[in-house]
Design a protein around this motif. Structure first.
Motif, PDB file in Angstrom:
ATOM      1  N   ALA A   1       0.842  -1.198   0.000  1.00  0.00           N
ATOM      2  CA  ALA A   1       0.000   0.000   0.000  1.00  0.00           C
ATOM      3  C   ALA A   1       0.876   1.246   0.000  1.00  0.00           C
ATOM      4  O   ALA A   1       2.013   1.221   0.488  1.00  0.00           O
ATOM      5  CB  ALA A   1      -0.898  -0.006   1.228  1.00  0.00           C
ATOM      6  N   PRO A   2       0.360   2.348  -0.540  1.00  0.00           N
ATOM      7  CA  PRO A   2       1.114   3.600  -0.498  1.00  0.00           C
ATOM      8  C   PRO A   2       1.437   3.971   0.949  1.00  0.00           C
ATOM      9  O   PRO A   2       0.589   3.850   1.832  1.00  0.00           O
ATOM     10  CB  PRO A   2       0.168   4.633  -1.109  1.00  0.00           C
ATOM     11  CG  PRO A   2      -0.862   3.847  -1.843  1.00  0.00           C
ATOM     12  CD  PRO A   2      -0.932   2.506  -1.194  1.00  0.00           C
ATOM     13  N   GLN A   3       2.644   4.383   1.174  1.00  0.00           N
ATOM     14  CA  GLN A   3       3.148   4.768   2.499  1.00  0.00           C
ATOM     15  C   GLN A   3       3.127   3.610   3.484  1.00  0.00           C
ATOM     16  O   GLN A   3       3.289   3.820   4.677  1.00  0.00           O
ATOM     17  CB  GLN A   3       2.370   5.964   3.065  1.00  0.00           C
ATOM     18  CG  GLN A   3       2.266   7.153   2.128  1.00  0.00           C
ATOM     19  CD  GLN A   3       3.592   7.613   1.560  1.00  0.00           C
ATOM     20  OE1 GLN A   3       4.559   7.732   2.290  1.00  0.00           O
ATOM     21  NE2 GLN A   3       3.653   7.853   0.257  1.00  0.00           N
ATOM     22  N   GLY A   4       2.960   2.379   2.990  1.00  0.00           N
ATOM     23  CA  GLY A   4       2.954   1.209   3.857  1.00  0.00           C
ATOM     24  C   GLY A   4       4.367   0.714   4.121  1.00  0.00           C
ATOM     25  O   GLY A   4       5.279   0.919   3.327  1.00  0.00           O
ATOM     26  N   ALA A   5       4.555   0.084   5.251  1.00  0.00           N
ATOM     27  CA  ALA A   5       5.863  -0.461   5.633  1.00  0.00           C
ATOM     28  C   ALA A   5       5.720  -1.949   5.935  1.00  0.00           C
ATOM     29  O   ALA A   5       4.648  -2.422   6.295  1.00  0.00           O
ATOM     30  CB  ALA A   5       6.413   0.269   6.851  1.00  0.00           C
ATOM     31  N   LEU A   6       6.811  -2.659   5.770  1.00  0.00           N
ATOM     32  CA  LEU A   6       6.831  -4.094   6.045  1.00  0.00           C
ATOM     33  C   LEU A   6       8.098  -4.436   6.806  1.00  0.00           C
ATOM     34  O   LEU A   6       9.202  -4.031   6.410  1.00  0.00           O
ATOM     35  CB  LEU A   6       6.796  -4.891   4.739  1.00  0.00           C
ATOM     36  CG  LEU A   6       6.956  -6.402   4.906  1.00  0.00           C
ATOM     37  CD1 LEU A   6       5.690  -7.004   5.511  1.00  0.00           C
ATOM     38  CD2 LEU A   6       7.277  -7.056   3.595  1.00  0.00           C
ATOM     39  N   ARG A   7       7.949  -5.165   7.909  1.00  0.00           N
ATOM     40  CA  ARG A   7       9.097  -5.676   8.668  1.00  0.00           C
ATOM     41  C   ARG A   7       9.144  -7.169   8.443  1.00  0.00           C
ATOM     42  O   ARG A   7       8.132  -7.862   8.581  1.00  0.00           O
ATOM     43  CB  ARG A   7       8.953  -5.364  10.148  1.00  0.00           C
ATOM     44  CG  ARG A   7      10.095  -5.957  10.970  1.00  0.00           C
ATOM     45  CD  ARG A   7      10.229  -5.288  12.312  1.00  0.00           C
ATOM     46  NE  ARG A   7      11.241  -5.899  13.137  1.00  0.00           N
ATOM     47  CZ  ARG A   7      12.560  -5.743  12.988  1.00  0.00           C
ATOM     48  NH1 ARG A   7      13.017  -5.007  12.001  1.00  0.00           N
ATOM     49  NH2 ARG A   7      13.400  -6.333  13.801  1.00  0.00           N
ATOM     50  N   THR A   8      10.319  -7.669   8.103  1.00  0.00           N
ATOM     51  CA  THR A   8      10.468  -9.093   7.834  1.00  0.00           C
ATOM     52  C   THR A   8      11.893  -9.529   8.169  1.00  0.00           C
ATOM     53  O   THR A   8      12.740  -8.704   8.524  1.00  0.00           O
ATOM     54  CB  THR A   8      10.104  -9.413   6.361  1.00  0.00           C
ATOM     55  OG1 THR A   8      10.048 -10.826   6.196  1.00  0.00           O
ATOM     56  CG2 THR A   8      11.092  -8.804   5.387  1.00  0.00           C
ATOM     57  N   ALA A   9      12.146 -10.814   8.036  1.00  0.00           N
ATOM     58  CA  ALA A   9      13.478 -11.352   8.332  1.00  0.00           C
ATOM     59  C   ALA A   9      13.749 -12.536   7.416  1.00  0.00           C
ATOM     60  O   ALA A   9      12.826 -13.240   6.992  1.00  0.00           O
ATOM     61  CB  ALA A   9      13.566 -11.789   9.790  1.00  0.00           C
ATOM     62  N   ILE A  10      15.019 -12.723   7.111  1.00  0.00           N
ATOM     63  CA  ILE A  10      15.470 -13.869   6.318  1.00  0.00           C
ATOM     64  C   ILE A  10      16.662 -14.491   7.017  1.00  0.00           C
ATOM     65  O   ILE A  10      17.338 -13.838   7.811  1.00  0.00           O
ATOM     66  CB  ILE A  10      15.846 -13.454   4.869  1.00  0.00           C
ATOM     67  CG1 ILE A  10      16.822 -12.282   4.886  1.00  0.00           C
ATOM     68  CG2 ILE A  10      14.609 -13.124   4.066  1.00  0.00           C
ATOM     69  CD1 ILE A  10      17.293 -11.845   3.514  1.00  0.00           C
ATOM     70  N   GLU A  11      16.896 -15.738   6.720  1.00  0.00           N
ATOM     71  CA  GLU A  11      18.038 -16.451   7.288  1.00  0.00           C
ATOM     72  C   GLU A  11      18.963 -16.833   6.153  1.00  0.00           C
ATOM     73  O   GLU A  11      18.513 -17.338   5.124  1.00  0.00           O
ATOM     74  CB  GLU A  11      17.551 -17.678   8.051  1.00  0.00           C
ATOM     75  CG  GLU A  11      16.662 -17.294   9.217  1.00  0.00           C
ATOM     76  CD  GLU A  11      15.971 -18.475   9.867  1.00  0.00           C
ATOM     77  OE1 GLU A  11      15.964 -19.578   9.273  1.00  0.00           O
ATOM     78  OE2 GLU A  11      15.422 -18.289  10.952  1.00  0.00           O
ATOM     79  N   ILE A  12      20.267 -16.557   6.353  1.00  0.00           N
ATOM     80  CA  ILE A  12      21.249 -16.818   5.299  1.00  0.00           C
ATOM     81  C   ILE A  12      22.495 -17.468   5.892  1.00  0.00           C
ATOM     82  O   ILE A  12      22.710 -17.434   7.103  1.00  0.00           O
ATOM     83  CB  ILE A  12      21.658 -15.512   4.573  1.00  0.00           C
ATOM     84  CG1 ILE A  12      22.249 -14.508   5.562  1.00  0.00           C
ATOM     85  CG2 ILE A  12      20.467 -14.911   3.838  1.00  0.00           C
ATOM     86  CD1 ILE A  12      22.881 -13.310   4.919  1.00  0.00           C
ATOM     87  N   VAL A  13      23.314 -18.015   5.022  1.00  0.00           N
ATOM     88  CA  VAL A  13      24.600 -18.570   5.427  1.00  0.00           C
ATOM     89  C   VAL A  13      25.540 -17.412   5.730  1.00  0.00           C
ATOM     90  O   VAL A  13      25.577 -16.421   4.994  1.00  0.00           O
ATOM     91  CB  VAL A  13      25.180 -19.472   4.305  1.00  0.00           C
ATOM     92  CG1 VAL A  13      26.586 -19.926   4.649  1.00  0.00           C
ATOM     93  CG2 VAL A  13      24.269 -20.649   4.050  1.00  0.00           C
TER      94      VAL A  13
END
Length: 144
Positions: A118-130
């Motif tokens: 969405a406009p002006q929307g934010a997302l917090r997320t996480a990933i796992e990597i080597v």
């Protein structure tokens, strides 16, 4: 009549490309209502900003990192979730490791990817990597 049919076929098969142009979207939307097709969300990766980012050792997996980040859509329209490239560099700015993430790889499972940001929307997320190793002293995120 044949030229009109040709123009319609061109618009149908090139709708992904034509949909990138905001003035054409209303016409394509109308066309797709009749043709029962779908117009992709607009993309403006240059309007996506990194708000916060953090890299820590993974709490349970050895030789792994947990990358948490928050980004926002600064565009005035809903847009598709971007692809993300995460790169790690040594102290001489040489790339040690690099990986591209598709939205399906980093979005939480409760997010509808097809709805877009969405406009002006934010997302917090996480990933796992080597873990790229101790030589990695810097990292960058790129949206595309």
């Amino acid at each position: 009549l044949l030229l009109l049919a040709l123009a319609g076929q061109f618009a149908y098969f090139m709708r992904d490309e034509l949909a990138r142009h905001a003035p054409l979207r209303p016409l394509l939307t109308l066309m797709c209502e009749y043709a029962q097709c779908r117009i992709p969300l607009m993309r403006a990766p240059e309007r996506i900003r990194m708000v916060a980012r953090e890299i820590r050792r993974h709490p349970t997996a050895r030789d792994a990192l947990r990358v948490s980040f928050t980004f926002s859509n600064e565009a005035a329209f809903t847009q598709a979730y971007p692809f993300i490239r995460l790169s790690f560099f040594d102290m001489h700015d040489r790339v040690l490791a690099q990986r591209r993430f598709a939205p399906a790889e980093y979005l939480p499972q409760n997010i509808d990817m097809t709805a877009g940001m969405a406009p002006q929307g934010a997302l917090r997320t996480a990933i796992e990597i080597v873990d790229p190793g101790a030589e990695a002293v810097n990292f960058t995120f790129e949206f595309f």
